[in-house]
Design a protein around this motif. Structure first.
Motif, PDB file in Angstrom:
ATOM      1  N   VAL A 149      22.001  23.988  61.363  1.00 59.79           N
ATOM      2  CA  VAL A 149      20.778  24.781  61.182  1.00 59.79           C
ATOM      3  C   VAL A 149      20.854  26.135  61.886  1.00 59.79           C
ATOM      4  CG1 VAL A 149      19.314  22.753  60.878  1.00 59.79           C
ATOM      5  CG2 VAL A 149      19.614  23.721  63.172  1.00 59.79           C
ATOM      6  N   MET A 150      21.976  26.391  62.569  1.00 61.36           N
ATOM      7  CA  MET A 150      22.112  27.663  63.296  1.00 61.36           C
ATOM      8  C   MET A 150      22.269  28.834  62.321  1.00 61.36           C
ATOM      9  SD  MET A 150      22.499  28.423  66.637  1.00 61.36           S
ATOM     10  CE  MET A 150      23.697  27.484  67.593  1.00 61.36           C
ATOM     11  N   ARG A 151      23.049  28.636  61.269  1.00 57.97           N
ATOM     12  CA  ARG A 151      23.167  29.663  60.241  1.00 57.97           C
ATOM     13  C   ARG A 151      22.997  28.989  58.891  1.00 57.97           C
ATOM     14  NH1 ARG A 151      24.542  34.752  60.047  1.00 57.97           N
ATOM     15  NH2 ARG A 151      25.186  34.808  62.220  1.00 57.97           N
ATOM     16  N   SER A 152      21.757  28.589  58.611  1.00 53.02           N
ATOM     17  CA  SER A 152      21.478  27.881  57.368  1.00 53.02           C
ATOM     18  C   SER A 152      20.837  28.840  56.378  1.00 53.02           C
ATOM     19  CB  SER A 152      20.573  26.680  57.641  1.00 53.02           C
ATOM     20  OG  SER A 152      19.401  27.096  58.299  1.00 53.02           O
ATOM     21  N   ARG A 153      20.681  28.394  55.158  1.00 54.16           N
ATOM     22  CA  ARG A 153      20.061  29.261  54.161  1.00 54.16           C
ATOM     23  C   ARG A 153      18.541  29.087  54.152  1.00 54.16           C
ATOM     24  NH1 ARG A 153      23.341  28.970  48.651  1.00 54.16           N
ATOM     25  NH2 ARG A 153      23.229  26.723  48.960  1.00 54.16           N
ATOM     26  N   GLU A 154      18.097  27.843  54.255  1.00 56.23           N
ATOM     27  CA  GLU A 154      16.655  27.602  54.354  1.00 56.23           C
ATOM     28  C   GLU A 154      16.346  27.241  55.799  1.00 56.23           C
ATOM     29  OE1 GLU A 154      14.955  25.436  51.065  1.00 56.23           O
ATOM     30  OE2 GLU A 154      13.316  24.676  52.301  1.00 56.23           O
ATOM     31  N   PHE A 155      15.360  27.882  56.389  1.00 49.37           N
ATOM     32  CA  PHE A 155      15.082  27.646  57.806  1.00 49.37           C
ATOM     33  C   PHE A 155      13.621  27.977  58.122  1.00 49.37           C
ATOM     34  CE2 PHE A 155      15.137  32.160  58.929  1.00 49.37           C
ATOM     35  CZ  PHE A 155      15.884  32.695  57.876  1.00 49.37           C
ATOM     36  N   VAL A 156      13.196  27.542  59.311  1.00 51.62           N
ATOM     37  CA  VAL A 156      11.807  27.779  59.719  1.00 51.62           C
ATOM     38  C   VAL A 156      11.767  28.954  60.691  1.00 51.62           C
ATOM     39  CG1 VAL A 156       9.744  26.818  60.815  1.00 51.62           C
ATOM     40  CG2 VAL A 156      11.230  25.342  59.440  1.00 51.62           C
ATOM     41  N   MET A 157      10.927  29.917  60.382  1.00 54.79           N
ATOM     42  CA  MET A 157      10.847  31.126  61.190  1.00 54.79           C
ATOM     43  C   MET A 157       9.382  31.431  61.502  1.00 54.79           C
ATOM     44  SD  MET A 157      12.531  34.757  60.140  1.00 54.79           S
ATOM     45  CE  MET A 157      11.913  36.303  60.783  1.00 54.79           C
ATOM     46  N   LYS A 158       9.158  32.026  62.662  1.00 49.38           N
ATOM     47  CA  LYS A 158       7.856  32.604  62.976  1.00 49.38           C
ATOM     48  C   LYS A 158       8.032  34.094  62.774  1.00 49.38           C
ATOM     49  CE  LYS A 158       6.728  34.753  66.086  1.00 49.38           C
ATOM     50  NZ  LYS A 158       6.695  36.241  66.057  1.00 49.38           N
ATOM     51  N   ASP A 159       7.262  34.700  61.887  1.00 49.94           N
ATOM     52  CA  ASP A 159       7.320  36.152  61.757  1.00 49.94           C
ATOM     53  C   ASP A 159       5.925  36.743  61.898  1.00 49.94           C
ATOM     54  OD1 ASP A 159       7.140  34.676  59.308  1.00 49.94           O
ATOM     55  OD2 ASP A 159       7.468  36.473  58.118  1.00 49.94           O
ATOM     56  N   ALA A 160       5.866  37.842  62.645  1.00 48.85           N
ATOM     57  CA  ALA A 160       4.580  38.489  62.923  1.00 48.85           C
ATOM     58  C   ALA A 160       4.681  39.968  62.577  1.00 48.85           C
ATOM     59  CB  ALA A 160       4.223  38.335  64.400  1.00 48.85           C
ATOM     60  N   TYR A 161       3.540  40.574  62.240  1.00 46.30           N
ATOM     61  CA  TYR A 161       3.503  41.978  61.815  1.00 46.30           C
ATOM     62  C   TYR A 161       2.270  42.634  62.423  1.00 46.30           C
ATOM     63  CZ  TYR A 161       6.697  39.799  58.549  1.00 46.30           C
ATOM     64  OH  TYR A 161       7.737  39.069  58.024  1.00 46.30           O
ATOM     65  N   SER A 162       2.503  43.732  63.162  1.00 46.82           N
ATOM     66  CA  SER A 162       1.360  44.426  63.758  1.00 46.82           C
ATOM     67  C   SER A 162       1.111  45.759  63.057  1.00 46.82           C
ATOM     68  CB  SER A 162       1.605  44.667  65.258  1.00 46.82           C
ATOM     69  OG  SER A 162       2.646  45.599  65.445  1.00 46.82           O
ATOM     70  N   PHE A 163      -0.160  46.139  63.010  1.00 48.25           N
ATOM     71  CA  PHE A 163      -0.573  47.411  62.404  1.00 48.25           C
ATOM     72  C   PHE A 163      -1.350  48.227  63.428  1.00 48.25           C
ATOM     73  CE2 PHE A 163      -0.058  44.481  58.908  1.00 48.25           C
ATOM     74  CZ  PHE A 163       0.589  45.241  57.946  1.00 48.25           C
ATOM     75  N   ASP A 164      -0.937  49.492  63.604  1.00 45.02           N
ATOM     76  CA  ASP A 164      -1.625  50.391  64.537  1.00 45.02           C
ATOM     77  C   ASP A 164      -1.798  51.759  63.891  1.00 45.02           C
ATOM     78  OD1 ASP A 164      -2.054  49.368  67.476  1.00 45.02           O
ATOM     79  OD2 ASP A 164      -0.215  48.408  66.757  1.00 45.02           O
ATOM     80  N   ILE A 165      -2.741  52.514  64.451  1.00 48.28           N
ATOM     81  CA  ILE A 165      -3.037  53.832  63.869  1.00 48.28           C
ATOM     82  C   ILE A 165      -2.055  54.900  64.358  1.00 48.28           C
ATOM     83  CG2 ILE A 165      -4.753  54.561  65.606  1.00 48.28           C
ATOM     84  CD1 ILE A 165      -5.052  55.133  61.783  1.00 48.28           C
ATOM     85  N   ASP A 166      -1.420  54.680  65.530  1.00 45.69           N
ATOM     86  CA  ASP A 166      -0.468  55.684  66.020  1.00 45.69           C
ATOM     87  C   ASP A 166       0.656  55.030  66.826  1.00 45.69           C
ATOM     88  OD1 ASP A 166      -1.689  55.048  68.425  1.00 45.69           O
ATOM     89  OD2 ASP A 166      -2.989  56.819  68.384  1.00 45.69           O
ATOM     90  N   GLN A 167       1.602  55.853  67.232  1.00 43.07           N
ATOM     91  CA  GLN A 167       2.780  55.404  67.959  1.00 43.07           C
ATOM     92  C   GLN A 167       2.406  54.726  69.290  1.00 43.07           C
ATOM     93  OE1 GLN A 167       5.953  55.497  67.004  1.00 43.07           O
ATOM     94  NE2 GLN A 167       6.991  55.025  68.938  1.00 43.07           N
TER      95      GLN A 167
END
Lengths: 423, 423
Positions: A149-167
């Motif tokens: 499962v270290m380099r598998s094709r199907e895997f479980v991931m946590k992905d997050a995305y943040s949105f801000d108005i400026d740098q």
């Protein structure tokens, strides 16, 4: 859980394609089972570990103000054409058509979908930052899936995305996520380093990786011996061989570099406006001007952490789980389950430990003691109690700590204290 | 959760393709968002409900001795060729090739994979029954996806598979799962019936469906007015119009039939040896003879239950959640969050209710009271407390029960008691 009712198909056979200890041990201990190249099932004892990692990460994300959502695995190609990654992403992006001949991809990551979600709602810039995450199955069509499962094709991931108005906002969101990751990795309790990294195909200016230190790691990282400095050797300067970096002055001026191996389990990126520009994610800013948002993205390889933990903590005979993600905290090994008094005493102890909040396994199988001991050691459960015909009525038990195989004779109260102390 | 920080993109616009109340309300209340035809995102408030359904089902499965695993969404075509469903399943089965031109499908169900897992392990018939389940994303390429998540292409399902050595064992495993389903559906608290059904493309001899009763349901079911008898009209005898069945003698001899509409949210099957024969899943029986196993399979549409709940419980102004799966139990509506004393009192009450174990939302947004009330009613949170400049210091509050919109003036202790009683 009673072992006799537990689906743990352990096996002595090692998979022929296994190079890493974690791959071998996960197969042998019945944690995972292969269905196709790079495609694995998580069996009950494996899934228990996976869910514990997932929950630690979830709690950490929630307490750092990220909000959980669930995005689809099947994504329309048109979104990937908009971001111009439909071709750029390469063959890891699996493409197909549905029954109406429309083009789709299997999501390897979700920048496009999250932009599409975010842009359609009338939100004021004052309501930013917003940080949305998911824990979900991903697919990447790796050219050479390996290491289980270290380099598998199907895997479980946590992905997050943040949105801000400026740098400035982005930097704050990024630091906040970095702190969430530190909290999660500290809770899991493995040795890790935060490493300066190359943003690669995801893009953006600043990125750091979280690496679990292990001799079998695929990445080389240079670490200062007297500061927090750490960098993937890819971003450092050397001529031929990364080992040249050993002993060099650390770029932060503190200490000397040392090259080690790490397993990348987390990656955080300041994406800036790369996606928001292409996907048209904008809001009116303070001055009333339409402004492309500043995005960050943040990933943790949930399934990979399970394997990386084994790479960092195992010995010749098996896995050694940290308490935080162990499938069970303690295993009661019953040496003569056919004898009523012995089994009853085991069941008493089982109930007492369960009530005190531990995950308890009771090995009540009618098997030779030697088999039970060696399976216990392979499974890596942190603690065990051995109860048999000679000690079941003596009010103290043989208690073993898997790490170091330290044995002692203790009462049940002493065992509970010891577990609290060592957990 | 503070509403001001919560990503709930409510909208007044109804989706143009929405026919059902649940579809409209889930979009309007910001629970879900469409990415492609039949492919939806679950946003924070929707995911909270989905996870509650998931957890009730998980606890029920665990307490009836089923064990959780996680199988892959991407499945090799060769397994489906072995079971002879690769062509039989029809176009709902989405097929594609990976980068090495190997054939795969997106899993609509997992009989093939579970057989492949089970057959490779050396287990004695004495260790049966084994019942393995997962809660996972499925894909079915519906020709006409509609009704939001009710008939979507990607959805969350709980599927379980039991293995027994003989028909008697299968019947026991089947009854056990039926009881697990009854426990789960009782806990969720919706009106449902267990309905005799046709096994269809999955196959097998005996099958029953769990239907949530709702006027908008796609299925017609005939229910006895004085016994437990219920059957999908598909399996009953009538000439032209199922309404002919109204008033007929119930086949079990008790009472008269009445035709109602239901939404299928669960389906349990006695598969027998259909798959074990084709997939070669066998064990030596008591007599030492190799014996194809008897399988059962058991599905629950997790995402569909969310929509079906709304179909059964809503009014003109919005959703009415049962306490068990409500995204929040109570909403504290703060009428003047800019006034420090008022907001502080709201925050006090928020902490008290959180500590007593309730999921609490605090609507601290700086919006008109009318907007907050109507959003509250649309979101369907079972209880609310209204705190404003006129009552914040009087130690009793306006408490409202969403179902029936019953209002009363209560102290915080009376509110806690009332919630315990009504939950």
């Amino acid at each position: 859980m009673y072992f006799s009712k537990f689906f743990v198909p352990t096996t002595k056979q090692e998979p022929s394609d296994a190079e890493l200890a974690s791959h071998k041990l996960m197969i042998r201990s019945g944690m995972i089972k292969k269905t196709a190249s790079g495609i694995y099932n998580w069996l009950p004892i494996g899934l228990r570990v996976l869910k514990k990692v997932e929950n630690i990460v979830r709690e950490s994300m929630n307490s750092f103000d990220a909000q959980e959502i669930l995005m689809p695995m099947v994504q329309p190609a048109e979104l990937w054409k908009k971001s111009e990654r439909y071709n750029d992403y390469g063959k890891e992006l699996l493409k197909f058509k549905d029954r109406s001949e429309r083009d789709f991809v299997l999501g390897p990551t979700h920048e496009e979908v999250i932009c599409d979600i975010f842009k359609s709602y009338p939100i004021s810039y004052k309501e930013l930052p917003v940080n949305l995450y998911q824990i979900q199955t991903k697919f990447r069509d790796e050219i050479r899936p390996r290491f289980g499962v270290m380099r598998s094709r199907e895997f479980v991931m946590k992905d997050a995305y943040s949105f801000d108005i400026d740098q400035d906002g982005l930097i704050k969101s990024y630091e906040n996520m970095k702190n969430a990751y530190i909290a999660a990795f500290n809770k899991i309790g493995l040795e890790y380093r935060i490493v300066k990294a190359d943003a690669g195909v995801i893009g953006g200016d600043v990125s750091e990786e979280f690496h679990i230190i292990a001799d079998s790691g695929e990445d080389l990282i240079a670490i200062s011996d007297s500061s927090d400095f750490a960098a993937n050797v890819e971003v450092l300067d050397y001529k031929k061989d990364p080992s040249e970096l050993n002993g060099q002055e650390s770029p932060d001026g503190h200490g000397k570099l040392q090259v080690k191996r790490g397993i990348e389990v987390g990656h955080i990126f300041q994406l800036g406006q790369k996606y928001s520009e292409k996907m048209k994610v904008s809001l009116k800013n303070e001055k009333g001007q339409e402004q492309n948002l500043y995005m960050g993205c943040y990933g943790i390889g949930i399934s990979r952490i399970v394997a990386a933990s084994i790479e960092q903590n195992h010995d010749d005979i098996g896995i050694i789980w940290p308490y935080s993600i162990a499938p069970f905290h303690i295993n009661i090994i019953c040496l003569d389950p056919k004898r009523k008094e012995v089994l009853e005493e085991c069941e008493n102890v089982y109930e007492i430990l369960k009530k005190s909040g531990h995950d308890v396994l009771l090995d009540n199988r009618d098997l030779r003691a030697g088999i039970k001991f060696s399976e216990h050691e392979m499974l890596g459960i942190p603690f065990s109690i051995i109860i048999g015909p000679n000690n079941y009525n003596k009010n103290h038990y043989e208690f073993t700590v898997r790490s170091g195989n330290v044995k002692s004779e203790l009462t049940i109260d002493e065992i509970k204290q010891k577990m609290e102390k060592l957990k």
